[in-house]
Scaffold this active site. Structure first.
Site, PDB file in Angstrom:
ATOM      1  N   ARG A 164       0.841  -1.220   0.000  1.00  0.00           N
ATOM      2  CA  ARG A 164       0.000   0.000   0.000  1.00  0.00           C
ATOM      3  C   ARG A 164       0.869   1.260   0.000  1.00  0.00           C
ATOM      4  NH1 ARG A 164      -2.686  -3.798  -0.791  1.00  0.00           N
ATOM      5  NH2 ARG A 164      -4.543  -4.450   0.332  1.00  0.00           N
ATOM      6  N   SER A 238     -10.677   0.242   3.677  1.00  0.00           N
ATOM      7  CA  SER A 238      -9.872   0.028   4.884  1.00  0.00           C
ATOM      8  C   SER A 238      -9.291   1.363   5.342  1.00  0.00           C
ATOM      9  CB  SER A 238      -8.711  -0.915   4.596  1.00  0.00           C
ATOM     10  OG  SER A 238      -9.187  -2.103   4.056  1.00  0.00           O
ATOM     11  N   GLU A 339      -4.433   4.297   6.332  1.00  0.00           N
ATOM     12  CA  GLU A 339      -4.220   4.112   4.892  1.00  0.00           C
ATOM     13  C   GLU A 339      -4.861   5.277   4.128  1.00  0.00           C
ATOM     14  OE1 GLU A 339      -4.921   0.124   3.142  1.00  0.00           O
ATOM     15  OE2 GLU A 339      -6.170   1.168   1.687  1.00  0.00           O
TER      16      GLU A 339
HETATM   17  P1  FAD Z   1      -8.771   9.560  -4.419  1.00  0.00           P
HETATM   18  O1  FAD Z   1      -9.490   9.138  -3.207  1.00  0.00           O
HETATM   19  O2  FAD Z   1      -9.482  10.494  -5.347  1.00  0.00           O
HETATM   20  O3  FAD Z   1      -7.350  10.029  -4.126  1.00  0.00           O
HETATM   21  C1  FAD Z   1      -6.526   9.296  -3.256  1.00  0.00           C
HETATM   22  C2  FAD Z   1      -5.150   9.975  -3.189  1.00  0.00           C
HETATM   23  O4  FAD Z   1      -4.520   9.894  -4.461  1.00  0.00           O
HETATM   24  C3  FAD Z   1      -5.260  11.472  -2.872  1.00  0.00           C
HETATM   25  O5  FAD Z   1      -4.137  11.836  -2.128  1.00  0.00           O
HETATM   26  C4  FAD Z   1      -5.208  12.126  -4.254  1.00  0.00           C
HETATM   27  O6  FAD Z   1      -4.695  13.426  -4.236  1.00  0.00           O
HETATM   28  C5  FAD Z   1      -4.284  11.192  -4.994  1.00  0.00           C
HETATM   29  N1  FAD Z   1      -4.590  11.126  -6.430  1.00  0.00           N
HETATM   30  C6  FAD Z   1      -5.754  10.768  -7.018  1.00  0.00           C
HETATM   31  N2  FAD Z   1      -5.620  10.771  -8.354  1.00  0.00           N
HETATM   32  C7  FAD Z   1      -4.348  11.167  -8.612  1.00  0.00           C
HETATM   33  C8  FAD Z   1      -3.598  11.396  -9.793  1.00  0.00           C
HETATM   34  N3  FAD Z   1      -4.113  11.211 -11.028  1.00  0.00           N
HETATM   35  N4  FAD Z   1      -2.313  11.814  -9.668  1.00  0.00           N
HETATM   36  C9  FAD Z   1      -1.754  12.021  -8.461  1.00  0.00           C
HETATM   37  N5  FAD Z   1      -2.417  11.837  -7.297  1.00  0.00           N
HETATM   38  C10 FAD Z   1      -3.694  11.406  -7.382  1.00  0.00           C
HETATM   39  N6  FAD Z   1      -7.851   0.016  -2.020  1.00  0.00           N
HETATM   40  C11 FAD Z   1      -7.085  -1.067  -2.242  1.00  0.00           C
HETATM   41  O7  FAD Z   1      -5.861  -0.957  -2.420  1.00  0.00           O
HETATM   42  N7  FAD Z   1      -7.634  -2.319  -2.282  1.00  0.00           N
HETATM   43  C12 FAD Z   1      -8.946  -2.534  -2.119  1.00  0.00           C
HETATM   44  O8  FAD Z   1      -9.398  -3.660  -2.180  1.00  0.00           O
HETATM   45  C13 FAD Z   1      -9.775  -1.397  -1.861  1.00  0.00           C
HETATM   46  N8  FAD Z   1     -11.096  -1.557  -1.635  1.00  0.00           N
HETATM   47  C14 FAD Z   1     -11.866  -0.479  -1.361  1.00  0.00           C
HETATM   48  C15 FAD Z   1     -13.231  -0.676  -1.121  1.00  0.00           C
HETATM   49  C16 FAD Z   1     -14.051   0.394  -0.843  1.00  0.00           C
HETATM   50  C17 FAD Z   1     -15.519   0.161  -0.583  1.00  0.00           C
HETATM   51  C18 FAD Z   1     -13.516   1.705  -0.840  1.00  0.00           C
HETATM   52  C19 FAD Z   1     -14.413   2.884  -0.601  1.00  0.00           C
HETATM   53  C20 FAD Z   1     -12.160   1.919  -1.074  1.00  0.00           C
HETATM   54  C21 FAD Z   1     -11.323   0.820  -1.334  1.00  0.00           C
HETATM   55  N9  FAD Z   1      -9.950   0.973  -1.551  1.00  0.00           N
HETATM   56  C22 FAD Z   1      -9.166  -0.115  -1.824  1.00  0.00           C
HETATM   57  C23 FAD Z   1      -9.337   2.302  -1.490  1.00  0.00           C
HETATM   58  C24 FAD Z   1      -9.431   3.105  -2.829  1.00  0.00           C
HETATM   59  O9  FAD Z   1     -10.478   2.645  -3.608  1.00  0.00           O
HETATM   60  C25 FAD Z   1      -8.132   3.033  -3.634  1.00  0.00           C
HETATM   61  O10 FAD Z   1      -7.055   3.524  -2.895  1.00  0.00           O
HETATM   62  C26 FAD Z   1      -8.230   3.816  -4.953  1.00  0.00           C
HETATM   63  O11 FAD Z   1      -7.077   3.607  -5.723  1.00  0.00           O
HETATM   64  C27 FAD Z   1      -8.427   5.321  -4.735  1.00  0.00           C
HETATM   65  O12 FAD Z   1      -8.722   5.891  -5.984  1.00  0.00           O
HETATM   66  P2  FAD Z   1      -9.442   7.293  -6.105  1.00  0.00           P
HETATM   67  O13 FAD Z   1      -9.413   7.690  -7.543  1.00  0.00           O
HETATM   68  O14 FAD Z   1     -10.759   7.264  -5.477  1.00  0.00           O
HETATM   69  O15 FAD Z   1      -8.437   8.203  -5.273  1.00  0.00           O
HETATM   70  P1  NAP Z   2      -9.708 -10.986   4.648  1.00  0.00           P
HETATM   71  O1  NAP Z   2      -9.758 -11.918   3.481  1.00  0.00           O
HETATM   72  O2  NAP Z   2     -10.704 -11.123   5.750  1.00  0.00           O
HETATM   73  O3  NAP Z   2      -8.246 -11.048   5.274  1.00  0.00           O
HETATM   74  C1  NAP Z   2      -7.898 -10.188   6.364  1.00  0.00           C
HETATM   75  C2  NAP Z   2      -6.512  -9.657   6.117  1.00  0.00           C
HETATM   76  O4  NAP Z   2      -5.597 -10.743   6.200  1.00  0.00           O
HETATM   77  C3  NAP Z   2      -6.387  -9.039   4.765  1.00  0.00           C
HETATM   78  O5  NAP Z   2      -6.303  -7.672   4.919  1.00  0.00           O
HETATM   79  C4  NAP Z   2      -5.165  -9.674   4.152  1.00  0.00           C
HETATM   80  O6  NAP Z   2      -4.115  -8.792   3.887  1.00  0.00           O
HETATM   81  C5  NAP Z   2      -4.693 -10.713   5.135  1.00  0.00           C
HETATM   82  N1  NAP Z   2      -4.707 -12.024   4.425  1.00  0.00           N
HETATM   83  C6  NAP Z   2      -5.742 -12.882   4.346  1.00  0.00           C
HETATM   84  N2  NAP Z   2      -5.379 -13.991   3.662  1.00  0.00           N
HETATM   85  C7  NAP Z   2      -4.092 -13.813   3.305  1.00  0.00           C
HETATM   86  C8  NAP Z   2      -3.153 -14.588   2.591  1.00  0.00           C
HETATM   87  N3  NAP Z   2      -3.475 -15.787   2.104  1.00  0.00           N
HETATM   88  N4  NAP Z   2      -1.921 -14.078   2.401  1.00  0.00           N
HETATM   89  C9  NAP Z   2      -1.581 -12.872   2.875  1.00  0.00           C
HETATM   90  N5  NAP Z   2      -2.435 -12.072   3.562  1.00  0.00           N
HETATM   91  C10 NAP Z   2      -3.666 -12.538   3.789  1.00  0.00           C
HETATM   92  O7  NAP Z   2      -9.731  -9.489   4.102  1.00  0.00           O
HETATM   93  P2  NAP Z   2     -10.939  -8.580   3.660  1.00  0.00           P
HETATM   94  O8  NAP Z   2     -11.006  -7.439   4.580  1.00  0.00           O
HETATM   95  O9  NAP Z   2     -12.160  -9.384   3.388  1.00  0.00           O
HETATM   96  O10 NAP Z   2     -10.381  -8.011   2.271  1.00  0.00           O
HETATM   97  C11 NAP Z   2     -10.154  -8.878   1.200  1.00  0.00           C
HETATM   98  C12 NAP Z   2      -9.102  -8.253   0.290  1.00  0.00           C
HETATM   99  O11 NAP Z   2      -9.570  -7.014  -0.230  1.00  0.00           O
HETATM  100  C13 NAP Z   2      -7.788  -7.957   0.989  1.00  0.00           C
HETATM  101  O12 NAP Z   2      -6.746  -8.229   0.092  1.00  0.00           O
HETATM  102  C14 NAP Z   2      -7.856  -6.487   1.299  1.00  0.00           C
HETATM  103  O13 NAP Z   2      -6.584  -5.877   1.299  1.00  0.00           O
HETATM  104  C15 NAP Z   2      -8.699  -5.965   0.140  1.00  0.00           C
HETATM  105  N6  NAP Z   2      -9.468  -4.792   0.554  1.00  0.00           N
HETATM  106  C16 NAP Z   2      -8.814  -3.619   0.679  1.00  0.00           C
HETATM  107  C17 NAP Z   2      -9.486  -2.469   1.053  1.00  0.00           C
HETATM  108  C18 NAP Z   2      -8.774  -1.144   1.121  1.00  0.00           C
HETATM  109  O14 NAP Z   2      -9.419  -0.127   1.235  1.00  0.00           O
HETATM  110  N7  NAP Z   2      -7.475  -1.140   1.061  1.00  0.00           N
HETATM  111  C19 NAP Z   2     -10.850  -2.524   1.312  1.00  0.00           C
HETATM  112  C20 NAP Z   2     -11.476  -3.746   1.201  1.00  0.00           C
HETATM  113  C21 NAP Z   2     -10.790  -4.883   0.817  1.00  0.00           C
HETATM  114  P3  NAP Z   2      -4.004  -7.926   2.513  1.00  0.00           P
HETATM  115  O15 NAP Z   2      -4.800  -6.726   2.790  1.00  0.00           O
HETATM  116  O16 NAP Z   2      -2.566  -7.704   2.421  1.00  0.00           O
HETATM  117  O17 NAP Z   2      -4.540  -8.742   1.384  1.00  0.00           O
END
Ligand code: FAD
Ligand code: NAP
Length: 343
Positions: A164, A238, A339
């Site tokens: 991340r 998250s 995050e």
């Molecule tokens: P924004 O929220 O609009 O911006 C985020 C940051 O990036 C800000 O600092 C902004 O200034 C910067 N930014 C945006 N666009 C640019 C650009 N073109 N150039 C430079 N900077 C920029 N994330 C995960 O990694 N894995 C997941 O599974 C995941 N699941 C999610 C589920 C839900 C329900 C939600 C709400 C979020 C989730 N996220 C997840 C977080 C999010 O969706 C990601 O981080 C996504 O990439 C953010 O994109 P955005 O365009 O909405 O960014």
């Molecule tokens: P989950 O499957 O309940 O697992 C909980 C956490 O344990 C996850 O965050 C994951 O880390 C870690 N994990 C589980 N199995 C793993 C494996 N086999 N190897 C390494 N790490 C493992 O998680 P969840 O909340 O339902 O989310 C599912 C996936 O979607 C995850 O990958 C999570 O990162 C992603 N997600 C991200 C966001 C966001 O905003 N960043 C929001 C929703 C979901 P990792 O996060 O490293 O995978």
């Protein structure tokens, strides 16, 4: 290009938080983006970029120029028998790009289905889910340096991707605007179904032969069953990163908490932040999971997601995140890191 004044950012962030941008512009091409940057410089305005607003928490009004990236376009740059290099403009919706790949039978990002936001934001925190991260397929990033207006190409290695994390979040936070991203996609996909419940979901779906569509659909079904839909309930996914701790510290914790999950990585053991939050608790309640304070709280199915039930402020949610950090630190001596980007 139309720079507007005093615009509400509520429709532009998935937490649905109210905050006013002094200046706001939607850009749909590179020329508009460069004009906007120049206008901001000429008027001494700080620049803030928004894509889908799904990874920000607005804690105040924005006294600067907010640029909403709506630059679209998908182009195939290179193709051979095995791989295709595709250039996606930064304002493309991430999930729609995943669907485009699935439709064109190009593998690599199907496990990242249904992540909200834009392509341009995807490299910022090296988005990841279900065992796949953007870095696994990224070739290069094209960005504009805000200060100089110059274009830079960042190779995969120059992005310094981590968990991340990337150079765009580390030392260079807010220095560049990402214009486009090139991904290497596979014509002969290797399906990654080992993570979590993907295999079980595929069985439930009655899938006998794997396909990109089936894997994508399985991920979508799992996500829909566990995560709050931001169009219905304000959230930014998250709120905290999963911390990595030293192996000996993990072993110590396991003596007291035999059920604590941990996943080995190159820096130690990654512990799910959701587990830590669920096993610590607020001062006045038994669990953070499902905890509610007036119009904001912690999602009932996912302790990592802070939610806005109606008209909470960004500072309400920020102070809730501080209380959670303190309670996890007191319970486990582990410092959670946010995050979500705090504005
Ligand atoms: P924004 O929220 O609009 O911006 C985020 C940051 O990036 C800000 O600092 C902004 O200034 C910067 N930014 C945006 N666009 C640019 C650009 N073109 N150039 C430079 N900077 C920029 N994330 C995960 O990694 N894995 C997941 O599974 C995941 N699941 C999610 C589920 C839900 C329900 C939600 C709400 C979020 C989730 N996220 C997840 C977080 C999010 O969706 C990601 O981080 C996504 O990439 C953010 O994109 P955005 O365009 O909405 O960014
Ligand atoms: P989950 O499957 O309940 O697992 C909980 C956490 O344990 C996850 O965050 C994951 O880390 C870690 N994990 C589980 N199995 C793993 C494996 N086999 N190897 C390494 N790490 C493992 O998680 P969840 O909340 O339902 O989310 C599912 C996936 O979607 C995850 O990958 C999570 O990162 C992603 N997600 C991200 C966001 C966001 O905003 N960043 C929001 C929703 C979901 P990792 O996060 O490293 O995978």
């Amino acid at each position: 290009m139309n720079i507007e004044q005093g615009i509400s950012l509520r429709p532009y962030n998935t937490f649905h938080i109210e905050a006013i941008a002094d200046h706001f512009v939607k850009v749909t091409n590179e020329t508009e983006l460069i004009d906007s940057i120049q206008t901001a410089h000429a008027n001494n305005l700080e620049i803030y970029v928004i894509g889908g607003g799904s990874n920000i928490l607005l804690t105040k009004d924005i006294h600067g120029l907010v640029i909403l990236n709506e630059i679209k376009g998908i182009d195939i740059l290179y193709e051979d028998d095995d791989v295709v290099h595709v250039k996606f403009q930064g304002g493309e919706n991430w999930h729609e790009c995943v669907m485009w790949c699935v439709e064109h039978n190009l593998g690599g990002i199907e496990n990242l289905s249904l992540i909200p936001g834009t392509m341009g934001a995807a490299p910022i925190q090296n988005i990841g889910a279900y065992g796949v991260e953007l870095k696994d397929v990224l070739v290069e990033v094209e960005a504009i340096e805000i200060k100089t207006g110059k274009k830079h190409i960042f190779s995969h290695d120059a992005c310094h991707f981590g968990y991340r994390n990337s150079i765009f979040k580390l030392g260079q936070n807010g220095r560049y605007i990402i214009l486009s991203v090139i991904l290497r996609l596979s014509k002969n996909p290797v399906y990654n179904t080992s993570y979590g419940t993907i295999k079980e979901e595929l069985e439930l779906m009655g899938v006998h032969e794997l396909s990109l569509l089936a894997v994508s659909e399985a991920v979508i079904r799992i996500r829909k069953s566990k995560l709050p839909d931001p169009t219905i309930l304000g959230n930014a996914g998250s709120f905290f990163k999963n911390p990595t701790i030293a192996e000996d510290k993990f072993e110590q914790l396991r003596k007291w908490h035999p059920t604590i999950p941990g996943y080995k990585n190159e820096d130690g053991i990654k512990v799910p932040a959701a587990w830590l939050i669920e096993h610590s608790h607020p001062e006045n309640a038994t669990s953070w999971k499902g905890y509610r304070d007036r119009n904001y709280g912690v999602h009932e199915k996912q302790a990592l997601c802070l939610v806005n039930y109606s008209d909470a402020s960004g500072s309400d949610i920020f102070s809730l995140s501080e209380r959670i950090i303190t309670s996890v630190q007191q319970a486990f001596n582990i410092l959670l890191e946010r995050e979500v980007n705090i504005w």
